[in-house]
Design a protein around this motif. Structure first.
Motif, PDB file in Angstrom:
ATOM      1  N   ASN A 196       0.853  -1.181   0.000  1.00 15.20           N
ATOM      2  CA  ASN A 196       0.000   0.000   0.000  1.00 15.20           C
ATOM      3  C   ASN A 196       0.893   1.236   0.000  1.00 15.20           C
ATOM      4  OD1 ASN A 196      -1.868   2.027   0.438  1.00 15.20           O
ATOM      5  ND2 ASN A 196      -2.627   1.216   2.383  1.00 15.20           N
ATOM      6  N   VAL A 197       0.847   2.027  -1.079  1.00  9.90           N
ATOM      7  CA  VAL A 197       1.775   3.163  -1.236  1.00  9.90           C
ATOM      8  C   VAL A 197       1.072   4.496  -1.011  1.00  9.90           C
ATOM      9  CG1 VAL A 197       3.327   1.904  -2.767  1.00  9.90           C
ATOM     10  CG2 VAL A 197       1.408   3.190  -3.749  1.00  9.90           C
ATOM     11  N   ILE A 198      -0.019   4.492  -0.276  1.00 10.94           N
ATOM     12  CA  ILE A 198      -0.799   5.721  -0.130  1.00 10.94           C
ATOM     13  C   ILE A 198      -0.016   6.823   0.579  1.00 10.94           C
ATOM     14  CG2 ILE A 198      -1.941   5.118   2.062  1.00 10.94           C
ATOM     15  CD1 ILE A 198      -4.550   6.263   0.632  1.00 10.94           C
ATOM     16  N   ARG A 199       0.882   6.460   1.468  1.00 12.69           N
ATOM     17  CA  ARG A 199       1.674   7.479   2.160  1.00 12.69           C
ATOM     18  C   ARG A 199       2.824   7.990   1.302  1.00 12.69           C
ATOM     19  NH1 ARG A 199       1.424   4.048   7.771  1.00 12.69           N
ATOM     20  NH2 ARG A 199      -0.450   5.061   8.641  1.00 12.69           N
ATOM     21  N   ASP A 200       3.160   7.237   0.264  1.00 14.10           N
ATOM     22  CA  ASP A 200       4.245   7.659  -0.631  1.00 14.10           C
ATOM     23  C   ASP A 200       3.751   8.608  -1.717  1.00 14.10           C
ATOM     24  OD1 ASP A 200       5.963   5.958   0.781  1.00 14.10           O
ATOM     25  OD2 ASP A 200       5.520   4.268  -0.557  1.00 14.10           O
ATOM     26  N   TYR A 201       2.459   8.586  -1.997  1.00 14.20           N
ATOM     27  CA  TYR A 201       1.905   9.398  -3.084  1.00 14.20           C
ATOM     28  C   TYR A 201       0.666  10.147  -2.592  1.00 14.20           C
ATOM     29  CZ  TYR A 201       4.925   6.508  -6.012  1.00 14.20           C
ATOM     30  OH  TYR A 201       6.003   5.868  -6.577  1.00 14.20           O
ATOM     31  N   PRO A 202       0.837  11.076  -1.671  1.00 18.32           N
ATOM     32  CA  PRO A 202      -0.331  11.766  -1.102  1.00 18.32           C
ATOM     33  C   PRO A 202      -1.122  12.572  -2.127  1.00 18.32           C
ATOM     34  CG  PRO A 202       1.717  12.822  -0.410  1.00 18.32           C
ATOM     35  CD  PRO A 202       2.100  11.534  -1.064  1.00 18.32           C
ATOM     36  N   GLU A 203      -0.457  13.166  -3.107  1.00 15.18           N
ATOM     37  CA  GLU A 203      -1.176  13.957  -4.104  1.00 15.18           C
ATOM     38  C   GLU A 203      -2.046  13.067  -4.989  1.00 15.18           C
ATOM     39  OE1 GLU A 203       1.585  16.347  -6.244  1.00 15.18           O
ATOM     40  OE2 GLU A 203       2.106  17.598  -4.504  1.00 15.18           O
ATOM     41  N   LYS A 204      -1.508  11.936  -5.412  1.00 15.43           N
ATOM     42  CA  LYS A 204      -2.301  10.997  -6.221  1.00 15.43           C
ATOM     43  C   LYS A 204      -3.468  10.460  -5.395  1.00 15.43           C
ATOM     44  CE  LYS A 204      -1.931   9.662  -9.794  1.00 15.43           C
ATOM     45  NZ  LYS A 204      -2.668   9.987 -11.054  1.00 15.43           N
ATOM     46  N   ALA A 205      -3.223  10.169  -4.131  1.00 15.99           N
ATOM     47  CA  ALA A 205      -4.294   9.685  -3.261  1.00 15.99           C
ATOM     48  C   ALA A 205      -5.407  10.714  -3.130  1.00 15.99           C
ATOM     49  CB  ALA A 205      -3.729   9.321  -1.891  1.00 15.99           C
ATOM     50  N   ALA A 206      -5.037  11.973  -2.956  1.00 16.25           N
ATOM     51  CA  ALA A 206      -6.039  13.034  -2.827  1.00 16.25           C
ATOM     52  C   ALA A 206      -6.825  13.198  -4.123  1.00 16.25           C
ATOM     53  CB  ALA A 206      -5.359  14.338  -2.442  1.00 16.25           C
ATOM     54  N   GLU A 207      -6.134  13.126  -5.242  1.00 19.00           N
ATOM     55  CA  GLU A 207      -6.792  13.232  -6.551  1.00 19.00           C
ATOM     56  C   GLU A 207      -7.819  12.120  -6.739  1.00 19.00           C
ATOM     57  OE1 GLU A 207      -5.613  11.965 -11.059  1.00 19.00           O
ATOM     58  OE2 GLU A 207      -4.022  12.906  -9.854  1.00 19.00           O
ATOM     59  N   LEU A 208      -7.433  10.888  -6.411  1.00 17.11           N
ATOM     60  CA  LEU A 208      -8.334   9.765  -6.609  1.00 17.11           C
ATOM     61  C   LEU A 208      -9.449   9.730  -5.566  1.00 17.11           C
ATOM     62  CD1 LEU A 208      -5.923   6.908  -7.736  1.00 17.11           C
ATOM     63  CD2 LEU A 208      -7.259   8.496  -9.110  1.00 17.11           C
ATOM     64  N   ALA A 209      -9.165  10.222  -4.374  1.00 18.99           N
ATOM     65  CA  ALA A 209     -10.225  10.310  -3.358  1.00 18.99           C
ATOM     66  C   ALA A 209     -11.326  11.249  -3.824  1.00 18.99           C
ATOM     67  CB  ALA A 209      -9.641  10.777  -2.030  1.00 18.99           C
ATOM     68  N   ALA A 210     -10.949  12.362  -4.420  1.00 22.60           N
ATOM     69  CA  ALA A 210     -11.941  13.311  -4.935  1.00 22.60           C
ATOM     70  C   ALA A 210     -12.715  12.701  -6.102  1.00 22.60           C
ATOM     71  CB  ALA A 210     -11.245  14.598  -5.368  1.00 22.60           C
ATOM     72  N   ARG A 211     -11.992  12.015  -6.976  1.00 27.88           N
ATOM     73  CA  ARG A 211     -12.656  11.382  -8.112  1.00 27.88           C
ATOM     74  C   ARG A 211     -13.593  10.266  -7.652  1.00 27.88           C
ATOM     75  NH1 ARG A 211     -15.416  11.889 -12.451  1.00 27.88           N
ATOM     76  NH2 ARG A 211     -15.324  10.091 -13.837  1.00 27.88           N
ATOM     77  N   PHE A 212     -13.177   9.508  -6.651  1.00 32.65           N
ATOM     78  CA  PHE A 212     -14.005   8.442  -6.105  1.00 32.65           C
ATOM     79  C   PHE A 212     -15.362   8.985  -5.645  1.00 32.65           C
ATOM     80  CE2 PHE A 212     -15.669   5.827  -2.721  1.00 32.65           C
ATOM     81  CZ  PHE A 212     -15.480   4.529  -3.174  1.00 32.65           C
ATOM     82  N   LYS A 213     -15.352  10.122  -4.975  1.00 26.12           N
ATOM     83  CA  LYS A 213     -16.601  10.715  -4.493  1.00 26.12           C
ATOM     84  C   LYS A 213     -17.538  11.054  -5.646  1.00 26.12           C
ATOM     85  CE  LYS A 213     -14.779  12.633  -0.179  1.00 26.12           C
ATOM     86  NZ  LYS A 213     -14.497  13.884   0.605  1.00 26.12           N
ATOM     87  N   GLU A 214     -16.960  11.493  -6.756  1.00 24.43           N
ATOM     88  CA  GLU A 214     -17.786  11.833  -7.920  1.00 24.43           C
ATOM     89  C   GLU A 214     -18.386  10.577  -8.558  1.00 24.43           C
ATOM     90  OE1 GLU A 214     -18.715  14.826  -9.282  1.00 24.43           O
ATOM     91  OE2 GLU A 214     -17.946  15.558  -7.369  1.00 24.43           O
ATOM     92  N   VAL A 215     -17.529   9.581  -8.771  1.00 23.47           N
ATOM     93  CA  VAL A 215     -17.981   8.372  -9.479  1.00 23.47           C
ATOM     94  C   VAL A 215     -18.988   7.589  -8.654  1.00 23.47           C
ATOM     95  CG1 VAL A 215     -17.227   6.183 -10.483  1.00 23.47           C
ATOM     96  CG2 VAL A 215     -15.808   8.220 -10.745  1.00 23.47           C
ATOM     97  N   SER A 216     -18.832   7.619  -7.341  1.00 25.10           N
ATOM     98  CA  SER A 216     -19.683   6.800  -6.474  1.00 25.10           C
ATOM     99  C   SER A 216     -21.088   7.366  -6.276  1.00 25.10           C
ATOM    100  CB  SER A 216     -19.025   6.589  -5.116  1.00 25.10           C
ATOM    101  OG  SER A 216     -18.820   7.827  -4.464  1.00 25.10           O
ATOM    102  N   LYS A 217     -21.345   8.544  -6.823  1.00 19.21           N
ATOM    103  CA  LYS A 217     -22.695   9.103  -6.733  1.00 19.21           C
ATOM    104  C   LYS A 217     -23.656   8.304  -7.604  1.00 19.21           C
ATOM    105  CE  LYS A 217     -21.133  13.860  -5.906  1.00 19.21           C
ATOM    106  NZ  LYS A 217     -21.066  15.240  -6.468  1.00 19.21           N
ATOM    107  N   ARG A 218     -24.846   8.084  -7.110  1.00 20.19           N
ATOM    108  CA  ARG A 218     -25.843   7.359  -7.900  1.00 20.19           C
ATOM    109  C   ARG A 218     -26.343   8.206  -9.062  1.00 20.19           C
ATOM    110  NH1 ARG A 218     -29.419   4.026  -3.362  1.00 20.19           N
ATOM    111  NH2 ARG A 218     -28.281   2.075  -3.595  1.00 20.19           N
TER     112      ARG A 218
END
Length: 497
Positions: A475-497
């Protein structure tokens, strides 16, 4: 003279229709149930021989990065049929017909464009209308004509198991009626919270003749014969679309007596080899009818394999080196075999590396048939035809939302983001004491100790780079905080019904 010209015009129009149909491919979609990559010979199985599936791959393409949208049956099959993410369904499923009556499906679009359509095998997308009065999935009167179900999804005919074969009722359904039902011996479904039944999902009682008509070790053999009958009755008259949904190797693992003992792996290997034989029987029929080269065949599985202790102990790695199993949003739960054969259109013996989703099947096969789908059909699907025909080797899909039973993941290019700890399924679910879990799989993940317990300092979310680490060991989430933040934001968008 006028009548003569009219007759000639009608004859010419009929000939043009026949010629047009002759140029349109048949489409055969074969979906195995819980089949892992490592269960198939051409993907590297050491214990199981699958010569018929391997032939499809040798004469077509084999995708290396194909994914279901979900790690369990129903949401995966919903996405295949509707071209739509399951999380867009507006309520919790309780056995009702999942796909709205007015929603275009892979089959309805084919049917509306002159194809004969048939569904054979397991259907796990429900029956009837949603109702707050429905007490459980099987809460229907199975002794009458069945309500909205398979036919309303665009299929001309259906024969198969009304849910998966370890869920009641343990019968076959033909179109809208239970096969072999005697009115004097009614079928009764009992929910699992009243009686767990033989496989933990409830029981069905009475209806002796109907139950005997569906012997558990003959399901795929009977269903395959029904599909063959449909092909023989349709081939040459009009193009067809068939969804052949085999139950192997889903539990109960039940090969017929003719296949028991075929492999050193036991019944699981025997069951897969029986499934491969069924694939061969259908293909042989197409060859005999002169339809094999004009039939686009797709072979896949609805999700990854679930591990069985006795087979794992013998060295059968059904999901190869991918982490996890069925139910997990880790790769082992959602990465699946995916093979396409279409001579003259799809290159032979080629492997594809880009991401493909089973949800993309509908738009891809419609394009292969020259069909323009109606507006709104398969809204989340992408047309992968240029990729599978070799016109491009670049990825058409770069993003995919994937469901486990306790959480979800987002694929973005080579990255996978999971906004929680664990596998999102049984591999790390403490309450799933019946399952083979992480410590017993011989797999490693940096968030977990050797004994399968979560490390105290494990991050609250996960990030993996599949190009560098296809087994998701770190798990490389601590090594790539910017990528994690980018995908966390995208996840919220995609997961909307």
């Amino acid at each position: 003279m006028k009548n003569k010209w009219n007759a000639l015009l009608l004859a010419a129009a009929a000939a043009a229709c026949v010629q047009a149909d002759a140029g349109r491919p048949n489409v055969l979609l074969i979906i195995a149930d819980d089949l892992g990559l490592g269960d198939v010979g051409c993907y590297g199985s050491k214990w199981i021989k699958t010569p018929n599936i391997d032939r499809l791959a040798a004469e077509g393409i084999r995708a290396m990065d194909a994914h279901s949208t979900a790690a369990v049956c129903t949401p995966s099959r919903y996405s295949i049929l509707s071209g739509r993410y399951y999380h867009r369904y507006p309520r919790n499923w309780n056995g009702e017909a999942l796909i709205e009556a007015d929603r275009p499906t892979i089959a309805s679009v084919f049917r509306d464009n002159g194809y004969a359509t048939g569904y054979f095998g397991k259907v796990h997308t429900g029956w009837g209308e949603p109702s707050k009065d429905r007490k459980h999935r099987q809460d229907l009167d199975w002794n009458r004509e069945l309500p909205r179900g398979v036919l309303e999804m665009g299929f001309d005919t259906y024969f198969g198991t009304p849910f998966t074969h370890n869920e009641p009722p343990f019968v076959f359904v033909k179109d809208r009626h239970v096969v072999g039902l005697d009115p004097d011996d009614p079928l009764i479904c009992i929910p699992k919270d009243v009686e767990r039944g033989p496989w933990g999902w409830g029981a069905s009682k009475g209806a002796k003749a109907a139950h005997e008509a569906r012997p558990v070790d003959q399901i795929d053999l009977i269903v395959t014969e029904k599909a063959i009958e449909f092909i023989k009755g349709t081939a040459g008259k009009k193009p067809f679309f068939i969804n052949l949904a085999l139950v192997a190797p889903h539990v109960p693992v039940a090969p017929s007596k003719d296949f028991k003992g075929r492999t050193e792996l036991g019944w699981y290997g025997d069951f897969v080899e029986q499934m491969d034989w069924c694939v061969g029987q259908v293909f042989q029929t197409l060859e005999q009818l002169g339809q094999a080269d004009n039939t686009l065949i797709i072979f896949t599985s609805d999700n990854g394999a679930i591990f069985h202790k006795e087979y794992l102990a013998k060295g059968q790695n059904s999901n190869l080196d991918f982490l996890g199993q069925k139910t997990d949003a880790w790769e082992g739960g959602v990465r699946v075999p995916f093979i396409v054969r279409w001579p003259g259109k799809v290159p032979a013996g080629k492997t594809l590396e880009p991401l493909i989703s089973l949800m993309d099947i509908s738009k891809t096969v419609w394009a292969a048939a020259g069909i323009m789908p109606p507006a709104g059909a398969s809204p989340d699907a992408l047309n992968q035809l240029d990729l599978i025909t070799g016109k491009t080797d670049r990825a058409i899909r770069n993003e995919l939302y994937m469901i486990g039973i306790t959480g979800t993941a987002l694929r973005s290019g080579d990255w996978v983001y999971i906004p929680q700890q664990g596998s999102c399924g049984i591999t790390t679910l403490e309450s799933a004491t019946w399952a083979i879990q992480l410590a017993d799989l011989g797999q490693t993940n940096s968030d977990y100790n050797v004994d399968g317990t979560l490390k105290e300092d494990a991050p609250g979310a996960q990030l993996y780079n599949l190009r560098n680490d296809p087994g998701q060991s770190k798990n490389v989430i601590r090594d790539y905080p910017e990528k994690a933040a980018e995908l966390a934001a995208r996840f919220k968008e995609v997961s909307k019904r």
